[in-house]
Design a protein around this motif. Structure first.
Motif, PDB file in Angstrom:
ATOM      1  N   HIS A   1      43.689  31.059  37.291  1.00 35.30           N
ATOM      2  CA  HIS A   1      42.901  32.201  36.830  1.00 35.30           C
ATOM      3  C   HIS A   1      42.270  32.905  38.022  1.00 35.30           C
ATOM      4  N   GLN A   2      42.159  34.202  37.931  1.00 37.70           N
ATOM      5  CA  GLN A   2      41.590  34.985  39.018  1.00 37.70           C
ATOM      6  C   GLN A   2      40.099  35.197  38.787  1.00 37.70           C
ATOM      7  N   VAL A   3      39.304  34.846  39.803  1.00 32.24           N
ATOM      8  CA  VAL A   3      37.851  34.951  39.709  1.00 32.24           C
ATOM      9  C   VAL A   3      37.351  35.874  40.816  1.00 32.24           C
ATOM     10  N   PRO A   4      36.930  37.093  40.488  1.00 34.83           N
ATOM     11  CA  PRO A   4      36.411  38.011  41.509  1.00 34.83           C
ATOM     12  C   PRO A   4      34.998  37.618  41.924  1.00 34.83           C
ATOM     13  N   PRO A   5      34.768  37.275  43.193  1.00 34.57           N
ATOM     14  CA  PRO A   5      33.418  36.914  43.625  1.00 34.57           C
ATOM     15  C   PRO A   5      32.389  38.004  43.347  1.00 34.57           C
ATOM     16  N   ALA A   6      32.788  39.264  43.478  1.00 36.18           N
ATOM     17  CA  ALA A   6      31.835  40.361  43.289  1.00 36.18           C
ATOM     18  C   ALA A   6      31.225  40.355  41.891  1.00 36.18           C
ATOM     19  N   GLU A   7      32.014  39.947  40.895  1.00 34.32           N
ATOM     20  CA  GLU A   7      31.503  39.901  39.525  1.00 34.32           C
ATOM     21  C   GLU A   7      30.391  38.860  39.388  1.00 34.32           C
ATOM     22  N   LEU A   8      30.604  37.677  39.972  1.00 36.57           N
ATOM     23  CA  LEU A   8      29.600  36.623  39.882  1.00 36.57           C
ATOM     24  C   LEU A   8      28.365  36.963  40.723  1.00 36.57           C
ATOM     25  N   GLU A   9      28.592  37.573  41.867  1.00 38.80           N
ATOM     26  CA  GLU A   9      27.474  37.963  42.718  1.00 38.80           C
ATOM     27  C   GLU A   9      26.584  38.982  42.012  1.00 38.80           C
ATOM     28  N   ALA A  10      27.216  39.931  41.347  1.00 42.13           N
ATOM     29  CA  ALA A  10      26.447  40.957  40.631  1.00 42.13           C
ATOM     30  C   ALA A  10      25.602  40.334  39.523  1.00 42.13           C
ATOM     31  N   LEU A  11      26.166  39.362  38.814  1.00 45.39           N
ATOM     32  CA  LEU A  11      25.410  38.692  37.759  1.00 45.39           C
ATOM     33  C   LEU A  11      24.249  37.880  38.331  1.00 45.39           C
ATOM     34  N   LEU A  12      24.502  37.159  39.411  1.00 45.26           N
ATOM     35  CA  LEU A  12      23.444  36.357  40.019  1.00 45.26           C
ATOM     36  C   LEU A  12      22.267  37.228  40.459  1.00 45.26           C
ATOM     37  N   LEU A  13      22.576  38.398  40.966  1.00 38.49           N
ATOM     38  CA  LEU A  13      21.519  39.277  41.452  1.00 38.49           C
ATOM     39  C   LEU A  13      20.669  39.858  40.332  1.00 38.49           C
ATOM     40  N   THR A  14      21.101  39.693  39.083  1.00 34.44           N
ATOM     41  CA  THR A  14      20.275  40.134  37.954  1.00 34.44           C
ATOM     42  C   THR A  14      19.224  39.096  37.573  1.00 34.44           C
ATOM     43  N   HIS A  15      19.337  37.905  38.141  1.00 28.50           N
ATOM     44  CA  HIS A  15      18.373  36.841  37.833  1.00 28.50           C
ATOM     45  C   HIS A  15      17.110  37.037  38.649  1.00 28.50           C
ATOM     46  N   ASP A  16      15.972  36.878  38.020  1.00 25.05           N
ATOM     47  CA  ASP A  16      14.689  37.150  38.680  1.00 25.05           C
ATOM     48  C   ASP A  16      14.424  36.251  39.882  1.00 25.05           C
ATOM     49  N   ASP A  17      14.986  35.068  39.895  1.00 23.61           N
ATOM     50  CA  ASP A  17      14.699  34.115  40.973  1.00 23.61           C
ATOM     51  C   ASP A  17      15.667  34.230  42.147  1.00 23.61           C
ATOM     52  N   VAL A  18      16.556  35.227  42.138  1.00 23.34           N
ATOM     53  CA  VAL A  18      17.564  35.378  43.185  1.00 23.34           C
ATOM     54  C   VAL A  18      17.337  36.685  43.936  1.00 23.34           C
ATOM     55  N   THR A  19      17.252  36.587  45.254  1.00 20.29           N
ATOM     56  CA  THR A  19      17.113  37.803  46.058  1.00 20.29           C
ATOM     57  C   THR A  19      18.435  38.220  46.711  1.00 20.29           C
ATOM     58  N   ASP A  20      19.315  37.276  46.937  1.00 21.27           N
ATOM     59  CA  ASP A  20      20.631  37.601  47.483  1.00 21.27           C
ATOM     60  C   ASP A  20      21.584  36.470  47.125  1.00 21.27           C
ATOM     61  N   ALA A  21      22.888  36.818  47.097  1.00 22.07           N
ATOM     62  CA  ALA A  21      23.872  35.823  46.679  1.00 22.07           C
ATOM     63  C   ALA A  21      25.244  36.167  47.244  1.00 22.07           C
ATOM     64  N   ALA A  22      26.033  35.139  47.448  1.00 18.04           N
ATOM     65  CA  ALA A  22      27.435  35.287  47.818  1.00 18.04           C
ATOM     66  C   ALA A  22      28.213  34.175  47.129  1.00 18.04           C
ATOM     67  N   VAL A  23      29.456  34.476  46.765  1.00 20.58           N
ATOM     68  CA  VAL A  23      30.315  33.493  46.117  1.00 20.58           C
ATOM     69  C   VAL A  23      31.622  33.410  46.894  1.00 20.58           C
ATOM     70  N   VAL A  24      32.039  32.195  47.180  1.00 18.52           N
ATOM     71  CA  VAL A  24      33.285  31.980  47.901  1.00 18.52           C
ATOM     72  C   VAL A  24      34.082  30.873  47.204  1.00 18.52           C
ATOM     73  N   GLY A  25      35.339  30.789  47.542  1.00 17.05           N
ATOM     74  CA  GLY A  25      36.172  29.712  47.025  1.00 17.05           C
ATOM     75  C   GLY A  25      36.153  28.526  47.967  1.00 17.05           C
ATOM     76  N   VAL A  26      35.886  27.345  47.442  1.00 20.26           N
ATOM     77  CA  VAL A  26      35.924  26.118  48.229  1.00 20.26           C
ATOM     78  C   VAL A  26      36.859  25.129  47.542  1.00 20.26           C
ATOM     79  N   THR A  27      37.320  24.142  48.264  1.00 20.05           N
ATOM     80  CA  THR A  27      38.235  23.153  47.709  1.00 20.05           C
ATOM     81  C   THR A  27      37.465  21.924  47.250  1.00 20.05           C
ATOM     82  N   ASP A  28      37.669  21.531  45.976  1.00 18.74           N
ATOM     83  CA  ASP A  28      36.977  20.350  45.468  1.00 18.74           C
ATOM     84  C   ASP A  28      37.790  19.092  45.771  1.00 18.74           C
ATOM     85  N   THR A  29      37.344  17.960  45.262  1.00 21.92           N
ATOM     86  CA  THR A  29      37.987  16.687  45.575  1.00 21.92           C
ATOM     87  C   THR A  29      39.401  16.577  45.018  1.00 21.92           C
ATOM     88  N   ASP A  30      39.738  17.407  44.019  1.00 24.71           N
ATOM     89  CA  ASP A  30      41.079  17.399  43.440  1.00 24.71           C
ATOM     90  C   ASP A  30      42.022  18.383  44.113  1.00 24.71           C
TER      91      ASP A  30
END
Length: 521
Positions: free
Chosen positions: A430-459
């Motif tokens: 599935h395709q996950v655009p980081p900009a979409e998640l970043e925009a949502l995070l920035l709507t939260h009152d406790d967040v002043t800045d955010a970035a989302v990246v892809g990382v590799t998990d244990t699997d």
């Protein structure tokens, strides 16, 4: 100098998809089993499948669907999906497949953006279809539930005859899947009948599967990988396709053993399970001769581990939604299984330095790798373009497509995918655009800045990770982390959820304000 295929060119028939799929159906193949629907418990012969496609096309025509109309299909892997898709192509209509886990809001956006005149879905998926249709402004009679008595059952009972339809396959749109391309949010990819027919002919020429194969169909049909290789190519070759709505390891293994599966298209997470999960040893997979992994890069060590454990060949392919999708296949035992191989027939590639724009040559020394650059491809499977000509930079001219992927040449012209130039995260296909998640995070009152990246998990799976600058540094702890993960989970599709989170003092950015994502890794 571009690298060309080592396979001879194929002649691409000047026909539409329906003719290519069913026009050559011989009497001796009519009684062969085409589709075994494991969830529905049904078997459908080739003759019956063709008849059902014609009946549904006739019904859709009687209810106002005509050439060039866009119809959305929101349906799990099943014989119903295949019948509906092929019926639309029989009419010259355009299929826009909808991701199975898409939220009603996302479905509605795709309906609006594609100008779909109808949504075909299942009542069994819940009330999301009604909500999406209402949000998009579709009339009630334009929402069709295929799994009700007034759905596919009624369509087949009426046995309507479809009209004769003519069009130019080279220009007639067949599919409008959505992809995020090289940047931004999802956009419609305009694929013609010729694009899809060409890609089937190209993959046929790679000699991966034959009419005697039993193929397991777990790749989602709404994704171009599953749509082209399973719902189309297997039918074209008169092989037997087993459909399942989702991947579950025991179901996968049990049906491989029960039905004597000989070939399976997979993605890397399935390869991880085949290499490592102890449950694999409880099943007889001796009929399986090969798998082909696509949708993301497959590590060489992982491929060899699967080969050793199961005693099979592991092939790798590469492609994009924008290329229908296959451009490269590695079915050559002389090449590293970590390579995606060389171009398929009628296809060429080049690797271009993204900074200088200069082409990077194939290395002269045997066994060496070139510098990394952006992979460009050219061939008859390359899309007509994006809907509304969005992201025109992907098509630099002269038939080339910029893939947005970083790659290296091997010494024989084979390709090794290194990374993505684009910032998209691919989670389980599935395709996950980081900009979409970043925009949502920035709507939260406790967040002043955010970035989302892809990382590799244990699997070995790429997952979305958020880096957060908290408004109150003293609150940057487990409680806020859990709250933010839940905040996103409530607002996006399941595959877009944040899987890891870390608090930082600042988000690194360029002088122009662009997030420097690599600095976070």
């Amino acid at each position: 100098m571009p690298v060309t295929s080592d396979r001879p060119d194929v002649t691409i028939p000047d026909v539409g998809l329906h003719e290519y799929l069913y026009g050559g159906l011989s009497p001796e193949d009519e009684d062969r089993v085409a589709v075994v629907d494991l969830a529905g418990g049904t078997e459908t012969s080739y003759a019956t499948l063709r008849s059902h496609v014609d009946s549904v096309a006739g019904w859709l025509s009687r209810h106002g669907v005509a050439k060039n109309d866009v119809v959305a299909l929101h349906c799990p892997n099943s014989v119903e999906f295949i019948i509906a898709a092929h019926a639309l192509w029989r009419l010259g209509a355009v299929l826009t497949p909808v991701p199975l886990l898409a939220s009603p809001a996302s479905v509605a956006e795709q309906l609006r953006d594609s100008h779909a005149v109808m949504l075909m879905t299942l009542a069994g998926l819940g009330d999301g279809g009604e909500e999406a249709a209402e949000l998009a402004g579709l009339p009630d009679d334009r929402l069709i539930h295929l799994d009700t008595s007034r759905g596919l059952t009624q369509m087949l009972a009426e046995r309507s005859t479809p009209p004769a339809v003519s069009f130019d396959p080279a220009t007639q749109l067949a599919a409008l899947p959505y992809s995020s391309g090289t940047t931004g949010l999802p956009k419609g990819v305009r694929l013609t009948h010729r694009n899809l027919v060409a890609n089937m002919a190209q993959v046929e020429n790679s000699d991966l599967i034959t009419r005697d194969d039993v193929v397991f169909g777990v790749l989602p049909f709404f994704h171009i990988y599953g749509l082209s290789t399973l719902a189309n190519l297997v039918i074209r070759l008169r092989a037997r396709l087993l459909t399942v709505p989702r991947f579950e390891l025991n179901t996968f293994l049990r049906n491989h053993q029960k039905h004597g599966v000989t070939f399976t298209f997979i993605a890397p997470p399935v390869a991880v399970a085949l290499a490592k999960h102890p449950e694999v040893d409880n099943y007889d997979l001796s009929t399986l001769r090969a798998v082909l992994s696509g949708a993301a890069s497959l590590d060489e060590d992982l491929a060899r581990a699967v080969e050793k454990r199961l005693g099979i060949d592991v092939y790798q392919g590469y492609g994009l939604t924008e290329t229908s999708p296959v451009t490269h296949v590695n079915a050559d035992r002389s090449l590293s299984p970590g390579s995606v191989g060389r171009p398929v027939s009628n296809t060429e590639h080049r690797i271009v330095d993204p900074d200088s724009g200069e082409e990077i040559p194939v290395p002269a020394q045997e066994g060496s790798l070139s510098d990394a650059g952006e992979l460009w491809v050219r061939g008859p499977q390359v899309m007509e373009g994006y809907l509304a000509d969005a992201d025109a930079t992907a098509l630099p001219g002269d038939g080339w497509l910029r893939t947005g992927d970083l790659a290296r040449h091997g010494s024989t012209g084979e390709v090794f995918i290194v990374d993505r130039l684009k910032e998209l995260i691919k989670y389980k296909g599935h395709q996950v655009p980081p900009a979409e998640l970043e925009a949502l995070l920035l709507t939260h009152d406790d967040v002043t800045d955010a970035a989302v990246v892809g990382v590799t998990d244990t699997d070995g799976e790429e997952v979305p990770k958020a880096f957060i600058v908290a408004r109150d540094a003293d609150a940057a702890g487990d409680a806020l982390s859990e709250a933010l993960v839940g905040f996103i989970a409530e607002r996006v599709e399941p595959y877009k959820k944040i899987r890891a989170l870390e608090f930082v003092e600042q988000i690194p950015k360029s002088a122009t304000g662009k997030i420097l994502r690599r600095s976070l890794l």
